[in-house]
Design a protein around this motif. Structure first.
Motif, PDB file in Angstrom:
ATOM      1  N   GLU A 119       0.858  -1.317   0.061  1.00 11.00           N
ATOM      2  CA  GLU A 119      -0.125  -0.075   0.110  1.00 11.00           C
ATOM      3  C   GLU A 119       0.890   1.255   0.112  1.00 11.00           C
ATOM      4  OE1 GLU A 119      -3.101   0.357  -0.414  1.00 11.00           O
ATOM      5  OE2 GLU A 119      -4.192  -1.712  -0.087  1.00 11.00           O
ATOM      6  N   ASP A 120       1.949   1.205   0.687  1.00 10.37           N
ATOM      7  CA  ASP A 120       2.864   2.474   0.533  1.00 10.37           C
ATOM      8  C   ASP A 120       3.824   2.523  -0.452  1.00 10.37           C
ATOM      9  OD1 ASP A 120       4.794   0.286   0.827  1.00 10.37           O
ATOM     10  OD2 ASP A 120       5.717   1.010   2.778  1.00 10.37           O
ATOM     11  N   GLY A 121       3.517   1.485  -1.548  1.00 10.46           N
ATOM     12  CA  GLY A 121       4.258   1.905  -2.976  1.00 10.46           C
ATOM     13  C   GLY A 121       5.502   1.161  -2.899  1.00 10.46           C
ATOM     14  N   SER A 122       6.060   0.545  -1.845  1.00 10.11           N
ATOM     15  CA  SER A 122       7.192  -0.322  -1.837  1.00 10.11           C
ATOM     16  C   SER A 122       6.970  -1.846  -2.518  1.00 10.11           C
ATOM     17  CB  SER A 122       7.677  -0.504  -0.109  1.00 10.11           C
ATOM     18  OG  SER A 122       6.701  -1.182   0.397  1.00 10.11           O
ATOM     19  N   VAL A 123       7.957  -2.477  -2.942  1.00 10.69           N
ATOM     20  CA  VAL A 123       7.901  -3.622  -3.600  1.00 10.69           C
ATOM     21  C   VAL A 123       8.464  -4.928  -2.961  1.00 10.69           C
ATOM     22  CG1 VAL A 123       8.652  -4.824  -5.761  1.00 10.69           C
ATOM     23  CG2 VAL A 123       7.689  -2.719  -5.756  1.00 10.69           C
ATOM     24  N   LEU A 124       7.771  -5.999  -2.669  1.00 10.55           N
ATOM     25  CA  LEU A 124       8.322  -7.208  -1.986  1.00 10.55           C
ATOM     26  C   LEU A 124       8.780  -7.966  -3.696  1.00 10.55           C
ATOM     27  CD1 LEU A 124       6.838  -7.979   0.927  1.00 10.55           C
ATOM     28  CD2 LEU A 124       9.137  -7.318   0.565  1.00 10.55           C
ATOM     29  N   LEU A 125       9.867  -8.559  -3.844  1.00  5.25           N
ATOM     30  CA  LEU A 125      10.180  -9.433  -4.787  1.00  5.25           C
ATOM     31  C   LEU A 125      10.346 -10.904  -4.568  1.00  5.25           C
ATOM     32  CD1 LEU A 125      10.540 -10.062  -8.011  1.00  5.25           C
ATOM     33  CD2 LEU A 125      13.021  -9.453  -7.570  1.00  5.25           C
ATOM     34  N   GLY A 126       9.498 -11.935  -4.704  1.00  2.00           N
ATOM     35  CA  GLY A 126       9.703 -13.303  -4.252  1.00  2.00           C
ATOM     36  C   GLY A 126      10.764 -14.016  -5.115  1.00  2.00           C
ATOM     37  N   LEU A 127      11.731 -14.901  -4.308  1.00  8.49           N
ATOM     38  CA  LEU A 127      12.705 -15.585  -5.026  1.00  8.49           C
ATOM     39  C   LEU A 127      12.342 -16.806  -5.423  1.00  8.49           C
ATOM     40  CD1 LEU A 127      15.582 -15.492  -6.359  1.00  8.49           C
ATOM     41  CD2 LEU A 127      16.522 -15.888  -3.872  1.00  8.49           C
ATOM     42  N   GLN A 128      11.638 -17.631  -4.604  1.00  8.25           N
ATOM     43  CA  GLN A 128      11.536 -19.093  -4.519  1.00  8.25           C
ATOM     44  C   GLN A 128      10.083 -19.333  -5.291  1.00  8.25           C
ATOM     45  OE1 GLN A 128      12.131 -20.984  -0.635  1.00  8.25           O
ATOM     46  NE2 GLN A 128      13.981 -19.964  -0.268  1.00  8.25           N
ATOM     47  N   ASN A 129      10.006 -19.108  -6.737  1.00 15.39           N
ATOM     48  CA  ASN A 129       8.912 -19.363  -7.441  1.00 15.39           C
ATOM     49  C   ASN A 129       9.129 -20.137  -8.650  1.00 15.39           C
ATOM     50  OD1 ASN A 129       6.542 -17.573  -6.004  1.00 15.39           O
ATOM     51  ND2 ASN A 129       8.135 -15.963  -6.317  1.00 15.39           N
ATOM     52  N   ASP A 130       8.178 -20.874  -9.061  1.00 13.49           N
ATOM     53  CA  ASP A 130       8.511 -21.628 -10.494  1.00 13.49           C
ATOM     54  C   ASP A 130       8.627 -20.481 -11.552  1.00 13.49           C
ATOM     55  OD1 ASP A 130       8.278 -23.936  -9.133  1.00 13.49           O
ATOM     56  OD2 ASP A 130       6.112 -24.140  -9.548  1.00 13.49           O
ATOM     57  N   THR A 131       9.467 -20.711 -12.364  1.00 10.46           N
ATOM     58  CA  THR A 131       9.728 -19.817 -13.498  1.00 10.46           C
ATOM     59  C   THR A 131       9.492 -20.528 -14.866  1.00 10.46           C
ATOM     60  OG1 THR A 131      12.242 -20.163 -13.533  1.00 10.46           O
ATOM     61  CG2 THR A 131      11.456 -18.521 -12.329  1.00 10.46           C
ATOM     62  N   ALA A 132       9.205 -19.819 -15.790  1.00  8.59           N
ATOM     63  CA  ALA A 132       8.767 -20.227 -17.166  1.00  8.59           C
ATOM     64  C   ALA A 132       9.722 -20.426 -18.228  1.00  8.59           C
ATOM     65  CB  ALA A 132       7.596 -19.385 -17.850  1.00  8.59           C
ATOM     66  N   SER A 133      11.084 -19.918 -17.807  1.00  7.12           N
ATOM     67  CA  SER A 133      11.924 -19.977 -18.670  1.00  7.12           C
ATOM     68  C   SER A 133      13.340 -20.712 -18.117  1.00  7.12           C
ATOM     69  CB  SER A 133      12.311 -18.834 -19.462  1.00  7.12           C
ATOM     70  OG  SER A 133      13.303 -18.033 -18.348  1.00  7.12           O
ATOM     71  N   GLY A 134      14.112 -20.842 -18.789  1.00 11.65           N
ATOM     72  CA  GLY A 134      15.649 -21.437 -18.255  1.00 11.65           C
ATOM     73  C   GLY A 134      16.526 -20.226 -17.681  1.00 11.65           C
ATOM     74  N   ASP A 135      16.022 -18.896 -17.753  1.00 14.77           N
ATOM     75  CA  ASP A 135      16.743 -17.961 -17.334  1.00 14.77           C
ATOM     76  C   ASP A 135      16.232 -17.120 -16.003  1.00 14.77           C
ATOM     77  OD1 ASP A 135      18.535 -15.729 -16.833  1.00 14.77           O
ATOM     78  OD2 ASP A 135      18.535 -15.115 -18.796  1.00 14.77           O
ATOM     79  N   LEU A 136      16.517 -17.779 -14.827  1.00 15.87           N
ATOM     80  CA  LEU A 136      15.724 -17.270 -13.594  1.00 15.87           C
ATOM     81  C   LEU A 136      15.983 -15.749 -13.466  1.00 15.87           C
ATOM     82  CD1 LEU A 136      14.363 -17.746 -11.232  1.00 15.87           C
ATOM     83  CD2 LEU A 136      16.652 -18.520 -10.213  1.00 15.87           C
ATOM     84  N   SER A 137      17.206 -15.290 -13.852  1.00 13.96           N
ATOM     85  CA  SER A 137      17.419 -13.736 -13.593  1.00 13.96           C
ATOM     86  C   SER A 137      16.499 -12.923 -14.721  1.00 13.96           C
ATOM     87  CB  SER A 137      18.956 -13.524 -14.223  1.00 13.96           C
ATOM     88  OG  SER A 137      19.172 -12.101 -14.387  1.00 13.96           O
ATOM     89  N   ARG A 138      16.112 -13.372 -15.896  1.00 13.31           N
ATOM     90  CA  ARG A 138      15.200 -12.732 -16.733  1.00 13.31           C
ATOM     91  C   ARG A 138      13.842 -12.718 -16.403  1.00 13.31           C
ATOM     92  NH1 ARG A 138      16.867 -11.325 -21.346  1.00 13.31           N
ATOM     93  NH2 ARG A 138      18.236 -13.043 -21.655  1.00 13.31           N
ATOM     94  N   ASP A 139      13.673 -14.104 -15.825  1.00 20.80           N
ATOM     95  CA  ASP A 139      12.008 -13.968 -15.141  1.00 20.80           C
ATOM     96  C   ASP A 139      12.013 -13.080 -13.817  1.00 20.80           C
ATOM     97  OD1 ASP A 139      11.582 -15.984 -17.202  1.00 20.80           O
ATOM     98  OD2 ASP A 139      11.882 -17.761 -15.746  1.00 20.80           O
ATOM     99  N   LEU A 140      12.982 -13.076 -13.050  1.00 22.50           N
ATOM    100  CA  LEU A 140      12.842 -12.173 -11.952  1.00 22.50           C
ATOM    101  C   LEU A 140      12.827 -10.707 -12.350  1.00 22.50           C
ATOM    102  CD1 LEU A 140      15.188 -14.216  -9.605  1.00 22.50           C
ATOM    103  CD2 LEU A 140      12.535 -13.861  -9.163  1.00 22.50           C
ATOM    104  N   ALA A 141      13.725 -10.538 -13.095  1.00 22.33           N
ATOM    105  CA  ALA A 141      13.752  -9.175 -13.699  1.00 22.33           C
ATOM    106  C   ALA A 141      12.440  -8.405 -14.242  1.00 22.33           C
ATOM    107  CB  ALA A 141      14.844  -8.591 -14.880  1.00 22.33           C
ATOM    108  N   ASP A 142      11.678  -9.394 -14.964  1.00 21.30           N
ATOM    109  CA  ASP A 142      10.397  -9.298 -15.556  1.00 21.30           C
ATOM    110  C   ASP A 142       9.405  -8.715 -14.534  1.00 21.30           C
ATOM    111  OD1 ASP A 142       8.158  -9.137 -17.901  1.00 21.30           O
ATOM    112  OD2 ASP A 142       7.581 -10.673 -16.614  1.00 21.30           O
ATOM    113  N   THR A 143       9.388  -9.735 -13.722  1.00 18.37           N
ATOM    114  CA  THR A 143       8.479  -9.627 -12.392  1.00 18.37           C
ATOM    115  C   THR A 143       8.689  -8.095 -11.666  1.00 18.37           C
ATOM    116  OG1 THR A 143       8.516 -12.006 -12.082  1.00 18.37           O
ATOM    117  CG2 THR A 143       7.837 -10.716 -10.314  1.00 18.37           C
TER     118      THR A 143
END
Length: 333
Positions: A119-143
């Motif tokens: 609500e305050d605009g801050s962002v939480l990014l989850g690391l332990q999630n299933d990803t759709a590609s072989g590049d975890l870094s790209r998937d996390l950056a898109d999220t």
């Protein structure tokens, strides 16, 4: 590495039925659509048989070390694979966007959300999630990019990231510190644990997650070593960035010389691979705490540094020790 999309014969000024394509695509970008939908390039073929073929191939190419080049690569791997509850403040290139007071990496978010804009605009990014590609870094950056523009108070849904999108290495400040804070539970999900701001769904998820937490502590005297407590014995799992073959040779030298333990009744039992790094594992007696293993771990780090400087061929005893260590290796993907 993502490959360039091929130029197909069907890329022409008119699509099926003589109609112009959905977009002129002057910038060369082909939007991602459903596999059975007509390809947006106007070829008249289904997406999966046209530009979707290249996209699917690029999406499945495995990036062996997705966190390479980021500060704290070994800790990124630990938080992805080993640590139940932890957070790390992230620093973006060029600073935070207006209206975003903070960006925080978290091991897990409620309901396994990929990200959350509070609500305050801050962002939480989850690391332990299933990803759709072989590049975890790209998937996390898109999220992360989508979370920065999300409506405050809303989670970010999972999706397939564009194959030519940015990676974490493009978004995060390479000089920013990476200092994980390990938590005993997931109270960091809400600004004030137990407050009325937490929905019933989040509260229930918090209770379930807390009940499954394995007590974990990050050592302070060495890099990326994590103690954890289990019912029968404790363990130390130490993520190392030394090239695997060199590390195994050094561990074999120490193991053969009886110098691979971390004290009485402790034992180096093997190692595993995770995201391109090697992770030696020690069994510890249940009474050995994280504090107890700090000094032995620091002493082992010195012995390991000396063994890594040795370049003579392994002796027969050292080769047997190495074989024993490699026979107990597994790979996490």
């Amino acid at each position: 590495m993502a490959k360039k999309r091929p130029q197909t014969k069907g890329q022409q000024t008119k699509g099926k039925g003589g109609n112009a394509p959905a977009a002129t695509l002057a910038d060369g970008e082909i939007p991602v659509v459903g596999a059975r939908e007509p390809c947006p390039c106007g070829s008249g073929r289904r997406y999966k048989a046209c530009h979707g073929r290249a996209a699917a191939h690029a999406a499945t190419e495995l990036v062996r070390r997705p966190f390479e080049g980021l500060p704290g690569e070994a800790d990124w791997v630990a938080l992805r694979e080993l640590v139940p509850a932890a957070t790390v403040p992230l620093r973006l290139k060029g600073g935070l966007p207006e209206g975003v007071p903070a960006v925080t990496l978290a091991t897990v978010l409620p309901m396994a959300w990929p990200a959350l804009r509070r609500e305050d605009g801050s962002v939480l990014l989850g690391l332990q999630n299933d990803t759709a590609s072989g590049d975890l870094s790209r998937d996390l950056a898109d999220t992360l990019n989508r979370a920065l523009g999300a409506t405050p108070g809303q989670p970010v849904e999972a999706r397939r990231a564009p194959v030519d999108g940015p990676r974490l290495q493009d978004l995060l400040d390479p000089d920013g510190p990476f200092e994980p804070q390990v938590h005993s539970g997931f109270e960091f999900w809400v600004p004030e644990a137990g407050s009325d701001n937490a929905s019933a769904e989040v509260t229930a998820s918090l209770e379930r997650a807390n009940s499954a937490v394995v007590p974990t502590v990050r050592l302070t005297g060495v890099d990326a070593a994590y103690w954890c407590e289990t019912p029968e014995k404790n363990h130390l799992r130490w993520i190392m960035t030394v090239p695997e073959e060199e590390l195994l040779d050094a561990l074999a030298r120490l193991h053969s010389a009886g110098e691979s333990s971390l004290g009485e009744n402790t034992r180096l039992v093997g190692s595993f691979r995770a995201h391109g790094l090697t992770v030696p594992v020690w069994d510890l007696p249940s009474e050995v705490s994280a504090q107890d293993v700090e000094k032995p771990a620091a002493a082992f780090a010195e012995r390991l540094a000396g063994a890594l400087e040795t370049s003579t061929p392994l002796t027969p005893e050292e080769r047997r020790a190495r074989a024993g260590l490699t026979n107990r290796q597994v790979t996490l993907t």
